[in-house]
Design a protein around this motif. Structure first.
Motif, PDB file in Angstrom:
ATOM      1  N   TRP A  85       3.524  -3.589 -23.214  1.00  0.00           N
ATOM      2  CA  TRP A  85       4.551  -4.517 -23.729  1.00  0.00           C
ATOM      3  C   TRP A  85       5.476  -5.242 -22.732  1.00  0.00           C
ATOM      4  O   TRP A  85       6.126  -5.897 -22.235  1.00  0.00           O
ATOM      5  CB  TRP A  85       5.403  -2.837 -24.077  1.00  0.00           C
ATOM      6  N   VAL A  86       5.358  -3.799 -20.796  1.00  0.00           N
ATOM      7  CA  VAL A  86       5.548  -5.001 -19.862  1.00  0.00           C
ATOM      8  C   VAL A  86       4.382  -5.944 -19.561  1.00  0.00           C
ATOM      9  O   VAL A  86       5.732  -7.172 -19.342  1.00  0.00           O
ATOM     10  CB  VAL A  86       5.210  -3.910 -18.551  1.00  0.00           C
ATOM     11  N   ARG A  87       4.072  -6.298 -19.438  1.00  0.00           N
ATOM     12  CA  ARG A  87       3.098  -7.906 -19.874  1.00  0.00           C
ATOM     13  C   ARG A  87       4.358  -8.337 -21.697  1.00  0.00           C
ATOM     14  O   ARG A  87       3.373  -9.761 -20.440  1.00  0.00           O
ATOM     15  CB  ARG A  87       1.573  -7.147 -20.242  1.00  0.00           C
ATOM     16  N   ASP A  88       3.796  -8.699 -22.182  1.00  0.00           N
ATOM     17  CA  ASP A  88       3.929  -8.813 -22.969  1.00  0.00           C
ATOM     18  C   ASP A  88       5.584  -9.585 -22.576  1.00  0.00           C
ATOM     19  O   ASP A  88       5.685 -10.882 -22.585  1.00  0.00           O
ATOM     20  CB  ASP A  88       4.352  -8.538 -24.507  1.00  0.00           C
ATOM     21  N   ALA A  89       6.903  -8.865 -22.034  1.00  0.00           N
ATOM     22  CA  ALA A  89       7.231  -9.321 -21.542  1.00  0.00           C
ATOM     23  C   ALA A  89       7.544 -10.069 -21.048  1.00  0.00           C
ATOM     24  O   ALA A  89       8.833 -11.176 -20.295  1.00  0.00           O
ATOM     25  CB  ALA A  89       8.207  -7.917 -21.559  1.00  0.00           C
ATOM     26  N   ASN A  92       9.239  -4.692  -8.812  1.00  0.00           N
ATOM     27  CA  ASN A  92       9.999  -3.010  -9.550  1.00  0.00           C
ATOM     28  C   ASN A  92       9.826  -2.443 -11.036  1.00  0.00           C
ATOM     29  O   ASN A  92      10.844  -2.329 -11.320  1.00  0.00           O
ATOM     30  CB  ASN A  92      11.531  -4.152  -9.507  1.00  0.00           C
ATOM     31  N   ALA A  93       9.366  -3.365 -11.723  1.00  0.00           N
ATOM     32  CA  ALA A  93       9.014  -3.254 -12.996  1.00  0.00           C
ATOM     33  C   ALA A  93       8.063  -1.761 -13.018  1.00  0.00           C
ATOM     34  O   ALA A  93       8.386  -0.837 -14.234  1.00  0.00           O
ATOM     35  CB  ALA A  93       8.153  -4.313 -13.869  1.00  0.00           C
ATOM     36  N   ALA A  94       7.523  -1.941 -11.584  1.00  0.00           N
ATOM     37  CA  ALA A  94       6.818  -0.449 -11.934  1.00  0.00           C
ATOM     38  C   ALA A  94       6.321   0.084 -13.210  1.00  0.00           C
ATOM     39  O   ALA A  94       5.689   1.100 -13.135  1.00  0.00           O
ATOM     40  CB  ALA A  94       8.375   0.879 -11.925  1.00  0.00           C
ATOM     41  N   ALA A  95       5.188  -0.873 -13.127  1.00  0.00           N
ATOM     42  CA  ALA A  95       3.947  -1.167 -13.640  1.00  0.00           C
ATOM     43  C   ALA A  95       2.963   0.005 -13.926  1.00  0.00           C
ATOM     44  O   ALA A  95       2.807   1.176 -14.110  1.00  0.00           O
ATOM     45  CB  ALA A  95       3.553  -2.482 -14.344  1.00  0.00           C
ATOM     46  N   ARG A 119      16.117  -9.187 -20.721  1.00  0.00           N
ATOM     47  CA  ARG A 119      14.854 -10.271 -19.188  1.00  0.00           C
ATOM     48  C   ARG A 119      14.168  -9.494 -19.402  1.00  0.00           C
ATOM     49  O   ARG A 119      12.930  -8.911 -19.971  1.00  0.00           O
ATOM     50  CB  ARG A 119      16.441  -9.598 -18.407  1.00  0.00           C
ATOM     51  N   SER A 120      12.957 -11.383 -18.957  1.00  0.00           N
ATOM     52  CA  SER A 120      11.895 -11.122 -18.640  1.00  0.00           C
ATOM     53  C   SER A 120      11.511 -10.234 -17.557  1.00  0.00           C
ATOM     54  O   SER A 120      10.163  -9.415 -18.001  1.00  0.00           O
ATOM     55  CB  SER A 120      11.075 -12.221 -18.614  1.00  0.00           C
ATOM     56  N   LEU A 121      11.860  -9.522 -16.460  1.00  0.00           N
ATOM     57  CA  LEU A 121      11.610  -9.035 -15.521  1.00  0.00           C
ATOM     58  C   LEU A 121      13.059  -8.030 -15.064  1.00  0.00           C
ATOM     59  O   LEU A 121      13.806  -8.368 -15.553  1.00  0.00           O
ATOM     60  CB  LEU A 121      11.525  -9.246 -14.277  1.00  0.00           C
ATOM     61  N   PRO A 122      12.957  -6.783 -14.417  1.00  0.00           N
ATOM     62  CA  PRO A 122      14.222  -6.237 -14.257  1.00  0.00           C
ATOM     63  C   PRO A 122      14.839  -6.621 -13.377  1.00  0.00           C
ATOM     64  O   PRO A 122      14.905  -6.201 -12.115  1.00  0.00           O
ATOM     65  CB  PRO A 122      13.308  -4.794 -14.433  1.00  0.00           C
ATOM     66  N   TRP A 176      16.977  -1.058 -14.637  1.00  0.00           N
ATOM     67  CA  TRP A 176      17.258  -1.094 -15.593  1.00  0.00           C
ATOM     68  C   TRP A 176      16.391  -0.522 -16.549  1.00  0.00           C
ATOM     69  O   TRP A 176      15.798   0.581 -15.521  1.00  0.00           O
ATOM     70  CB  TRP A 176      16.561  -2.747 -15.274  1.00  0.00           C
ATOM     71  N   LEU A 177      17.034  -0.267 -17.832  1.00  0.00           N
ATOM     72  CA  LEU A 177      15.626  -0.023 -19.174  1.00  0.00           C
ATOM     73  C   LEU A 177      15.107  -0.875 -19.964  1.00  0.00           C
ATOM     74  O   LEU A 177      14.882  -1.937 -19.667  1.00  0.00           O
ATOM     75  CB  LEU A 177      16.588   0.783 -19.929  1.00  0.00           C
ATOM     76  N   PHE A 178      13.370  -0.372 -19.843  1.00  0.00           N
ATOM     77  CA  PHE A 178      12.422  -1.374 -20.103  1.00  0.00           C
ATOM     78  C   PHE A 178      12.480  -0.858 -21.792  1.00  0.00           C
ATOM     79  O   PHE A 178      12.251   0.646 -21.748  1.00  0.00           O
ATOM     80  CB  PHE A 178      11.107  -0.916 -19.979  1.00  0.00           C
ATOM     81  N   VAL A 179      12.452  -1.855 -22.567  1.00  0.00           N
ATOM     82  CA  VAL A 179      13.802  -0.950 -24.038  1.00  0.00           C
ATOM     83  C   VAL A 179      12.084  -2.129 -24.672  1.00  0.00           C
ATOM     84  O   VAL A 179      11.798  -3.110 -24.715  1.00  0.00           O
ATOM     85  CB  VAL A 179      14.920  -1.687 -24.189  1.00  0.00           C
ATOM     86  N   MET A 180      12.342  -1.764 -26.163  1.00  0.00           N
ATOM     87  CA  MET A 180      11.882  -2.174 -27.300  1.00  0.00           C
ATOM     88  C   MET A 180      12.876  -2.970 -28.633  1.00  0.00           C
ATOM     89  O   MET A 180      13.220  -1.549 -29.266  1.00  0.00           O
ATOM     90  CB  MET A 180       9.895  -1.634 -28.222  1.00  0.00           C
ATOM     91  N   THR A 181      13.312  -3.733 -29.135  1.00  0.00           N
ATOM     92  CA  THR A 181      13.961  -4.270 -29.689  1.00  0.00           C
ATOM     93  C   THR A 181      13.527  -4.821 -30.695  1.00  0.00           C
ATOM     94  O   THR A 181      12.274  -4.603 -30.902  1.00  0.00           O
ATOM     95  CB  THR A 181      14.790  -4.916 -28.908  1.00  0.00           C
TER      96      THR A 181
END
Length: 466
Positions: free
Chosen positions: A96-100, A127-130, A151-154, A193-198
């Motif tokens: 998901w992080v890569r897709d974003a 900062n995305a801390a994958a 946002r695509s990145l945090p 920042w939170l990484f979310v699925m919407t």
């Protein structure tokens, strides 16, 4: 819309060939630089008068609800968050992080016009801390508490492809409106920042704009019957210093607002509910957890007691409420772009469309006439001649809404950067910057310098057919 629609080179152009089409008042090129156009076309009532049976209900409430459900099903274009498992794997979240991070706009310069370096982009990716995603993690849930960018990145840093393309920001990935659900999957290294699925797909959102609650609390709120639905382009809650978290909150078209359990005339946040609608909104407590608070929306604000009936008159009136609004890539500038326009018009009528033009053109929730290279120019023109009010015309990277015909020629409302057309006097290309929601003729439009829009059309979407 979570994935802003297009590559820069696919941004809209519009062309006129030969003579103007229509009524005596229509001039080959208007003073505003729009071809085959007259001032009376800027009124929704002009098109309503031309529409067949404008007040006939095209889809009843049950049919609308069924289409809304299909939008979250296979190939519907929206993500069913209730279907996401309670335990997320590292591979799933990392994917998901890569897709974003996929964005159609290159990051070439920053806000100061300075070059964007690979080191700058790498810092954002760090900062995305994958690399710190655990092997498994529990899915958490939340609601957005205000209009907030995805946002695509945090990062809130703004990057652009070039100095003259500052309307299209590289990291902008869409918007959440108040009360939209998310699944929280990860957080940034700086914890801001939170990484979310919407429902639109994966993205980063500022932590302070999400209130975290249980899945039961989140989905119970989302599934409440609306007490009011926002039917204006944007309305705001009543100012209240007693509750700043719900004071003058921006609410965009189509936002459903559950009714608050307030007795008639009972004060809400220091004001009587006598002349306002009490509604219930999510708020974020100091510890980040979810709570709910009553707020007031003025009775004079443009809202309705539920989703509007699906009629041609309502489609037209809703679309024209955005007329003249500045183009807003990914809902920048407190505005919207092409698929944001079509999506919010239909959301106010109870239909949920996918977040970008390509998905709107093929969603299994909608009926389509698909086009390929095998379809002739004449077949395409005939299809547009039969198009109905509210149908969507999809070309690569753009979507337009049919509003009617003048002398057999289709006209559209669209959120469009430019009108580019052949000047009848010189036969040379002429470019008019619109950069706003505009009314234009559809035939003939150019997708590029050589291809007419009609020949680039990939789908004619019959939204209002059962």
């Amino acid at each position: 819309m979570i994935r802003p629609k297009v590559g820069v080179r696919a941004l809209l152009t519009l062309a006129l060939m030969g003579t103007a089409c229509a009524a005596p008042s229509v001039r080959p090129v208007s003073d505003s630089g729009v071809p085959a156009f007259s001032e009376d076309m800027l009124s929704s009532e002009f098109w309503i008068r031309r529409a067949p049976s404008p007040d006939a209900v095209l889809l009843d409430a049950g049919q609308v609800a069924a289409k809304r459900l299909r939008a979250f099903g296979p190939e519907g274009g929206l993500v069913d968050l209730k279907g996401i498992p309670a335990t997320l794997t590292r591979a799933q979240v990392a994917g998901w992080v890569r897709d974003a991070q996929q964005t159609p706009i290159q990051a070439v310069i920053d806000e100061q016009g300075q070059p964007v370096t690979e080191a700058m982009m790498d810092a954002l990716r760090q900062n995305a801390a994958a690399g710190h995603i655990p092997e498994t993690t529990a899915a958490r849930h939340g609601l957005s508490v205000r209009r907030t960018h995805l946002r695509s990145l945090p990062s809130s840093q703004r990057f652009f492809a070039s100095e003259d393309l500052r309307d299209y920001e590289s990291l902008q990935a869409g918007v959440l409106f108040p009360g939209e659900p998310v699944v929280i999957a990860h957080q940034s290294a700086d914890q801001q920042w939170l990484f979310v699925m919407t429902t639109q797909g994966p993205a980063w959102v500022q932590r302070g704009d999400i209130a975290e609650g249980t899945a039961g609390e989140v989905f119970a709120y989302v599934e409440k019957t609306p007490g009011r639905v926002v039917t204006g382009d944007q309305v705001r809650t009543v100012f209240t210093p007693e509750a700043p978290e719900v004071s003058e909150l921006a609410l965009d078209m189509g936002t459903p607002l559950p009714r608050a359990g307030v007795a008639p005339g009972e004060p809400v946040n220091g004001a009587s509910s006598h002349a306002s609608w009490p509604v219930l909104l999510p708020v974020r407590k100091q510890d980040g957890s979810l709570a709910f608070r009553s707020a007031l929306v003025r009775r004079t604000a443009d809202t309705a007691p539920g989703y509007l009936p699906m009629t041609r008159a309502n489609i037209l009136r809703q679309a024209f409420k955005f007329l003249g609004e500045r183009y807003g890539w990914g809902h920048q500038f407190n505005a919207r772009d092409c698929s944001g326009l079509t999506g919010e018009v239909y959301r106010s009528l109870g239909l949920f469309l996918p977040p970008n033009s390509g998905l709107q053109g093929k969603s299994a929730a909608l009926n389509h006439r698909l086009f390929t290279a095998r379809d002739s120019h004449e077949e395409r023109v005939r299809a547009l001649a039969r198009a109905q009010v509210g149908d969507l015309v999809v070309v690569p990277g753009h979507v337009l809404m049919i509003i009617g015909h003048v002398n057999g020629e289709p006209y559209v409302i669209q959120d469009v950067p430019y009108a580019v057309f052949k000047d009848p006097a010189t036969q040379q290309l002429r470019k008019t910057k619109l950069n706003q929601v505009s009314v234009t003729p559809l035939l003939p439009l150019y997708a590029d310098d050589t291809t007419l829009y009609v020949d680039a059309m990939t789908s004619l979407v019959h939204v209002t057919r059962p």
